[in-house]
Design an enzyme around this catalytic site. Structure first.
Site, short mmCIF file in Angstrom:
data_model
loop_
_atom_site.label_atom_id
_atom_site.label_comp_id
_atom_site.label_asym_id
_atom_site.label_seq_id
_atom_site.Cartn_x
_atom_site.Cartn_y
_atom_site.Cartn_z
N THR A 265 -0.14 -2.95 11.52
CA THR A 265 -0.77 -2.95 10.21
C THR A 265 0.20 -3.56 9.24
O THR A 265 0.98 -2.87 8.61
CB THR A 265 -1.11 -1.54 9.72
OG1 THR A 265 -2.03 -1.01 10.63
CG2 THR A 265 -1.79 -1.60 8.38
N THR B 176 0.86 -1.19 0.00
CA THR B 176 0.00 0.00 0.00
C THR B 176 0.90 1.24 0.00
O THR B 176 1.33 1.69 -1.04
CB THR B 176 -0.98 -0.01 1.19
OG1 THR B 176 -0.25 -0.27 2.40
CG2 THR B 176 -2.05 -1.06 1.00
#
Length: 413
Positions: free
Chosen positions: A191, A154
Site C-alpha cells: 500500500t 494518509t
C-alpha cells in the site's frame, strides 16, 4: 563510492518539473489531500502496479495509458478515498479527474495519469476535487516538493522525498521522487504510492525495464504487516530536459542511470518501512551466499516479514531462532550446517552451530535502536550467510508494536 550526490528538491529537482499540494476537502482533518506533478514538456512514463485482482480505478486507468506509450504531462494524486472496489462509477470518476486536470492545464486528458489513496470502497469526493483543481494548478511551482509530498500522505507520520544528481556526457542529470506508505505494506508492491521524475533522455522501453528492476530491489523488498493493497502505484516520468544523448541500451550511461534510479527507489522504500504504522525501528536483512540473487531476495523478504521476528525485535528479545526458522521456511534450498546468523555485531550461529553471546548486550542493542524513530541510526541489522553461492539480497521492514493494532482497529472510525 557512488557516481551521484544527494541534492535538494525532491520530485521537482529534475529539470522541467513542477509540483503542488493543497487541501481540497477530501480529508475530514482538513490536511493537504490533493497533489499534482507537472512536466513542462512532454515526458515518457513507466509504471509498476499492484498485482491484486481487486484494483482501484486509477491503477487500471494508468496501465492502459502507459501501455499506449503516449506522452505524459501530469500525475494527479488524491488522498482520503482510494476509489477502489467502486464499480463503474469509480471508473467514470477517474476519467472525470483526468478531464478536469487536462482542461486547466490545456493538455489532452490522455496525458494525465492518476493515483488515489485512502479508504477502500469509498469514491472520490468529486465535487471537492473538481473545485480544488484551479487552485492546485495555480499553485504549481519548481519548489512544490514539500506540499506535494504532504498531500499524498494518509497514516504516514512524515513526508518522504529524495533527489540525486549525476553527470552524463558532461551534463547534470537528476532523478527525484516522493512516496507515501505506512501500513498495508508487503512485497509484490504494497500500500504505497511513489512518483519519480527524471530529466534524462531515454527510450520508453528501456525506462520501463529499468523501473521494473528498480522496483524489484526496493519497493518489492519492504514489508510492514504482510498486507498488499488495491492502489499500489510506482510511476516514473522522464522528459529529456537535461539534453543528454538518448539512452537506448544498458551501456555505461544506462547502467549509471539505472543505478541512480534504484538508489532513489531504495531510499523511498526504506523511508516507508521506517514509517511503518506503530514502528519504533527499521529492520534491514542482508542475505549472502545464496545460489542466486532471487533466492537471496526471497529469504530476506521472508525474514523481514516474519511476525515472530518483528515481535521479538519490538520486545528487545534477541531470539535468533526465529530468524533461522523464517529462513528455513522461505522456500529456498540451502544446507543448515552452512547457516551463519548475526544480529548487529553479535554472531549467534556459525556453520549451523549456535554460539554463546551476551544476551543482555544483544537486548540492549535492540533497545538502543528504538529510542524514537528517525534517529541517526535506528536500524536493526540482521545478516545471514547461507553458503558459498554468489547470490545476495536485502529487504527492509519494521518491528510490530501494540500501536499497529490500535491504528488499524480504528482506521475507518
Amino acid at each position: 563510492m557512488t557516481d551521484w550526490k544527494e541534492i535538494p528538491g525532491g520530485i521537482t529537482a529534475a529539470k522541467g518539473f513542477q509540483a503542488a499540494g493543497i487541501a481540497a476537502g477530501l480529508k475530514p482533518s482538513g490536511a493537504k489531500d490533493l497533489a499534482l506533478i507537472w512536466s513542462e514538456t512532454e515526458a515518457i512514463a513507466a509504471g509498476v502496479f499492484t498485482t491484486s485482482v481487486v484494483r482501484a480505478a486509477c491503477v487500471d486507468y494508468c496501465r492502459q495509458k502507459i501501455q499506449t506509450k503516449t506522452s505524459t504531462r501530469a500525475i494527479l494524486c488524491n488522498a482520503g478515498q482510494a476509489n477502489a472496489a467502486t464499480g463503474a462509477q469509480g471508473w467514470q470518476d477517474a476519467l472525470d479527474c483526468a478531464e478536469s486536470v487536462a482542461t486547466y492545464l490545456n493538455i489532452p486528458p490522455g496525458s494525465v495519469l492518476l493515483a488515489s489513496t485512502g479508504v477502500i470502497g469509498k469514491r472520490i469526493r468529486m465535487e471537492q476535487l473538481q473545485q480544488g483543481i484551479p487552485s492546485l494548478v495555480a499553485a504549481l511551482s519548481p519548489d512544490g516538493n514539500e506540499t506535494a509530498s504532504r498531500a499524498i500522505m494518509t497514516t504516514d507520520l512524515v513526508p518522504k522525498s529524495i533527489a540525486l544528481e549525476t553527470t552524463i556526457d558532461d551534463r547534470p542529470v537528476r532523478i527525484g521522487g516522493i512516496a507515501k506508505g505506512s501500513g498495508m505494506i508487503h512485497p509484490n508492491m504494497a500500500t504505497m504510492l511513489a512518483f519519480v521524475t527524471c530529466d534524462a533522455m531515454i527510450s520508453t522501453q528501456l525506462w520501463q525495464e529499468m523501473l521494473s528492476r528498480a522496483a524489484q530491489k526496493s519497493f518489492n523488498q519492504i514489508t510492514v504487516d504482510g498486507d498488499t493493497s488495491t492502489n499500489d502505484s510506482l510511476i516514473a516520468l522522464a522528459n529529456g530536459q537535461s539534453r543528454t544523448p538518448t539512452i537506448t541500451e544498458l551501456h555505461k550511461d544506462g547502467q549509471k542511470l539505472e543505478a541512480m534510479l534504484t538508489a532513489v527507489c531504495q531510499h523511498l522504500a526504506k523511508a516507508i518501512a521506517r514509517d511503518g504504522e506503530g514502528a519504533t525501528c527499521l529492520i534491514e536483512v542482508e542475505v549472502s551466499g545464496a545460489s542466486d540473487e532471487n533466492s537471496a531476495l526471497q529469504v530476506a523478504r521472508t525474514i523481514a516479514g516474519s511476525s515472530l521476528v518483528k515481535s521479538a525485535i519490538f520486545g528487545r528479545d534477541p531470539n535468533w531462532g526465529r530468524i533461522a526458522a523464517a529462513a528455513g521456511r522461505a522456500g529456498v534450498s540451502f544446507h543448515q550446517e552452512d547457516l551463519r546468523i548475526k544480529l548487529g555485531d553479535f554472531l549467534m550461529m556459525d556453520n549451523g552451530q549456535p554460539l554463546p553471546y551476551d544476551r543482555q548486550k544483544a537486548s540492549d542493542y535492540l533497545k538502543a535502536k528504538s529510542q524514537g524513530a528517525y534517529l541517526q541510526d535506528d536500524t536493526v541489522h540482521i545478516s545471514l550467510c547461507l553458503g558459498n553461492g554468489s547470490g545476495t539480497g536485502r529487504a527492509w521492514g519494521c518491528d510490530l508494536s501494540y500501536d499497529y493494532v490500535k491504528i488499524n482497529a480504528e482506521y475507518t472510525t
